[in-house]
Design a protein around this motif. Structure first.
Motif, PDB file in Angstrom:
ATOM      1  N   ALA A 152       0.816  -1.207   0.000  1.00 46.27           N
ATOM      2  CA  ALA A 152       0.000   0.000   0.000  1.00 46.27           C
ATOM      3  C   ALA A 152       0.853   1.261   0.000  1.00 46.27           C
ATOM      4  CB  ALA A 152      -0.937  -0.009   1.204  1.00 46.27           C
ATOM      5  N   GLY A 155      -1.573 -14.033   8.347  1.00 49.50           N
ATOM      6  CA  GLY A 155      -1.798 -14.002   6.910  1.00 49.50           C
ATOM      7  C   GLY A 155      -0.534 -14.295   6.136  1.00 49.50           C
ATOM      8  N   ASP A 170       3.318 -13.608   1.747  1.00 47.38           N
ATOM      9  CA  ASP A 170       2.455 -12.525   2.208  1.00 47.38           C
ATOM     10  C   ASP A 170       1.006 -12.936   2.010  1.00 47.38           C
ATOM     11  OD1 ASP A 170       1.758 -10.085   3.172  1.00 47.38           O
ATOM     12  OD2 ASP A 170       2.392  -8.932   1.413  1.00 47.38           O
ATOM     13  N   ASP A 171       0.100 -12.251   2.694  1.00 48.40           N
ATOM     14  CA  ASP A 171      -1.312 -12.556   2.487  1.00 48.40           C
ATOM     15  C   ASP A 171      -1.842 -11.781   1.280  1.00 48.40           C
ATOM     16  OD1 ASP A 171      -1.655  -9.963   3.296  1.00 48.40           O
ATOM     17  OD2 ASP A 171      -2.592 -10.455   5.217  1.00 48.40           O
ATOM     18  N   ASP A 172      -3.119 -11.991   0.970  1.00 46.64           N
ATOM     19  CA  ASP A 172      -3.710 -11.371  -0.215  1.00 46.64           C
ATOM     20  C   ASP A 172      -3.796  -9.853  -0.108  1.00 46.64           C
ATOM     21  OD1 ASP A 172      -4.002 -13.860  -1.316  1.00 46.64           O
ATOM     22  OD2 ASP A 172      -6.070 -14.114  -0.608  1.00 46.64           O
ATOM     23  N   ARG A 173      -3.750  -9.319   1.099  1.00 44.23           N
ATOM     24  CA  ARG A 173      -3.875  -7.871   1.270  1.00 44.23           C
ATOM     25  C   ARG A 173      -2.566  -7.151   0.986  1.00 44.23           C
ATOM     26  NH1 ARG A 173      -5.393  -7.594   7.274  1.00 44.23           N
ATOM     27  NH2 ARG A 173      -3.770  -9.213   7.254  1.00 44.23           N
ATOM     28  N   ALA A 214      -0.043  -6.922   3.132  1.00 38.36           N
ATOM     29  CA  ALA A 214       0.302  -6.169   4.343  1.00 38.36           C
ATOM     30  C   ALA A 214       1.782  -6.240   4.680  1.00 38.36           C
ATOM     31  CB  ALA A 214      -0.521  -6.695   5.520  1.00 38.36           C
TER      32      ALA A 214
END
Length: 642
Positions: A131, A203, A285-288, A290
């Motif tokens: 992000a 995650g 890593d997770d799908d978000r 993060a």
């Protein structure tokens, strides 16, 4: 005695060597290759079986560290880049490092001086948040005993094409000459310290992946995937066992893995017919997106077993497997000097822990002979100063070896045939064999039509049975020929006259001007005895070439063939090929003197555009001399009078 023709693929490596193959995979590859083989002969590297000079640890203080091993004293012998024994330092460094093999956007790795389990550094793996620009890893670490050294520069891991699914950063442990690979029969334990940081267990994951050996039928690798920070029961996903491994976040966890025990309890493919082939560490890593961070430190590799007794473990393992082919087990003595195969079940591994100075190639051959085995000089080098190399081999009589790999792997056949011919012309009697030397079940078995490369050749032996002693006798006597297994499955031999004392391929014929008391003789006035080539499985148009000391001295083109003789010496099922029998004769010229090695080659002109120009089979020589030899190297000695 009636002999049968058997087909052997010598010099194969399984799960005790450094390659990916298991014994079961090699056996399956031989069965599916489209050509017949009766016997497989395992020759794993002796020091690898022994677990000698293997990696025991990696400290993660730097990205590259060095294992100090006893110097193998590999340097130039006359005319080549082949090993010879020369003075040198007692130890030599072997490089160890971690290389990225899979990386997603935002992946990086570096040596951290802030979060350290032992020594002065650890390995940081990070997947930065997608992000926004991520700050440094957030973990607080136990205070170091001394002021931390500057951190190694961060390395942005290169992206891998086709990377899909969760983001990953995966590194592989790479060691020069594969000194970290071990057979599972030696029950190696893998230890590592892990500090799960941001995102692990929330995650994201951190993991250790142990890649084991190829297994039939598809030759995929068995794998153990340890998910750090996860709880639950193990699960099987294809060839991979996923094993949760609880960890405490935000602190160092000292973990130990027992891959042999896990393979056995989970019933994974191959069982103990596996090696600890590759070690990977990584994060996801997770799908978000993060972000994930983890630190790794203090890798340890501890086999429960090492030493010469592991050769017994190897033999017990191969005996326990249900294989399609008969098989015998030797060793490739390869730490010092030239690589030399030991054919014979009684030959032990040298006691490397007790060796105080490097073994010479002569030492290795003497060791093999002392235990009743045959010594094979493996894959002679094909470059460099050929004259100097030949002179060195003549002087040493190929270190006293009984056999030599004339056809090896997928290259060098013309050069090695020339070397063999010149050795024979100089009185060095040595049986030529073919060897696959494949370390992978996915290489070295397929035909030219599949791969576009020459298929490794096989060795055909005239023997009483597949028993080891009968195979050793055939090789010792030189009753052997070599062939491309996909292009020639027929039989081949060279014989002398039927009357008197007949001789055949591999024999040493001493032609004298008078009677030698105590020896069998036959009289051939004014000329040497004729030689007859006898073949089956040939086609009209095939060319039988007579080669004397490397020179073409005669040729015969196959015309209309006869049906194979039902009373032939061979009743191997691989003889039948829908093609017939052929024989032709060559008469040595009068006045021949000195040493001469006479052999035949079988060419198929329709295959002239393939590697080696249609050469598909080669006999061992009949040796002629007019002076009694000092040694025949175990070959049969026939005296004849002219």
């Amino acid at each position: 005695m009636k002999l049968k023709r058997y087909i052997m693929q010598a010099h194969l490596h399984g799960s005790f060597s450094e390659g990916p193959a298991s014994y079961a995979a090699q056996d399956a590859a031989a069965a599916s290759a489209g050509c017949h083989v009766d016997l497989l002969w395992w020759h794993d590297h002796d020091w690898r079986v022994y677990n000698y000079a293997k990696v025991t640890s990696f400290g993660f203080d730097e990205l590259v560290e060095y294992l100090q091993i006893p110097n193998r004293h590999r340097d130039e012998m006359p005319g080549t880049a082949a090993p010879a024994q020369i003075p040198g330092p007692d130890l030599t460094p072997i490089a160890m490092t971690w290389e990225p093999v899979q990386a997603s956007p935002g992946a990086r790795y570096e040596i951290s001086r802030q979060v350290v389990h032992s020594g002065s550094g650890s390995l940081l793996l990070e997947l930065a948040p997608l992000a926004a620009s991520a700050g440094p890893a957030s973990a607080a670490a136990p205070a170091a005993a001394s002021a931390p050294a500057p951190a190694a520069p961060a390395v942005a891991a290169p992206a891998v094409a086709g990377d899909t699914g969760p983001r990953r950063c995966v590194l592989q442990f790479k060691v020069d000459v594969y000194h970290a690979r071990m057979p599972l029969c030696s029950r190696p334990r893998v230890g590592i310290a892990v500090y799960p940081d941001r995102g692990v267990g929330e995650g994201g994951t951190a993991f250790i992946r142990l890649q084991l050996s190829q297994q039939p039928p598809d030759f995929a690798h068995t794998e153990l995937l340890y998910i750090l920070g996860e709880s639950g029961a193990p699960r099987i996903e294809g060839r991979q066992a996923v094993i949760p491994c609880p960890c405490r976040p935000g602190e160092w966890n000292e973990l130990w893995f027992d891959p042999a025990a896990d393979v056995e309890r989970l019933g994974l493919a191959g069982g103990l017919d596996n090696s600890l082939y590759n070690i990977y560490i990584g994060i996801t890593d997770d799908d978000r997106g993060a972000g994930t961070v983890a630190y790794f430190d203090t890798l340890r590799l501890e086999p429960a077993k090492r030493g010469g007794a592991l050769l017994d473990e190897l033999r017990q393992l191969t005996r326990s497997l249900t294989l399609r082919h008969a098989h015998h087990t030797g060793i490739e003595v390869s730490y010092y000097g030239h690589h030399i195969n030991a054919f014979g079940a009684n030959v032990p591994i040298p006691d490397y822990d007790a060796i105080t100075s490097p073994l010479s190639s002569e030492d290795i051959v003497a060791h093999i002979h002392r235990w009743g085995g045959l010594a094979c000089y493996n894959h002679p080098p094909t470059g460099g100063n050929r004259a100097a190399f030949l002179a060195a081999l003549i002087e040493s009589r190929v270190y006293g070896a009984d056999l030599m790999e004339v056809a090896h792997g997928q290259g060098g056949l013309p050069e090695r045939l020339h070397l063999w011919d010149r050795l024979g012309a100089n009185g060095v009697v040595i049986t030529g064999i073919a060897a696959n030397d494949t370390h992978s079940a996915q290489q070295g078995w397929q035909s030219f039509t599949v791969t576009g490369r020459q298929a490794p050749w096989v060795t055909h032996l005239w023997a009483e049975s597949l028993a080891e002693e009968d195979m050793l006798t055939a090789m010792r006597l030189g009753h052997v020929y070599i062939a491309d297994p996909h292009l020639f499955a027929g039989t081949l031999d060279i014989t002398g006259p039927e009357e008197g004392m007949p001789f055949r391929m591999g024999d040493v014929v001493v032609v004298l001007a008078g009677q030698e008391e105590g020896h069998h003789t036959a009289s051939y006035p004014y000329q040497y005895p004729p030689l007859t080539a006898r073949l089956t499985g040939v086609q009209p148009g095939d060319l039988v070439a007579w080669i004397c000391d490397g020179h073409l001295v005669g040729a015969s083109q196959v015309e209309k063939t006869a049906a194979p003789d039902s009373q032939s010496d061979s009743d191997s099922p691989s003889q039948a090929q829908g093609e017939g029998a052929w024989q032709c004769t060559w008469q040595p010229p009068a006045g021949l003197s000195g040493w001469h090695a006479v052999r035949i080659q079988l060419h198929r002109p329709s295959l002239v555009t393939t590697p080696f120009g249609g050469l598909i089979a080669v006999s061992n020589p009949v040796y002629f001399t007019n002076r009694p030899p000092e040694t025949t190297n175990g070959h049969r000695l026939i005296y004849m009078k002219i």
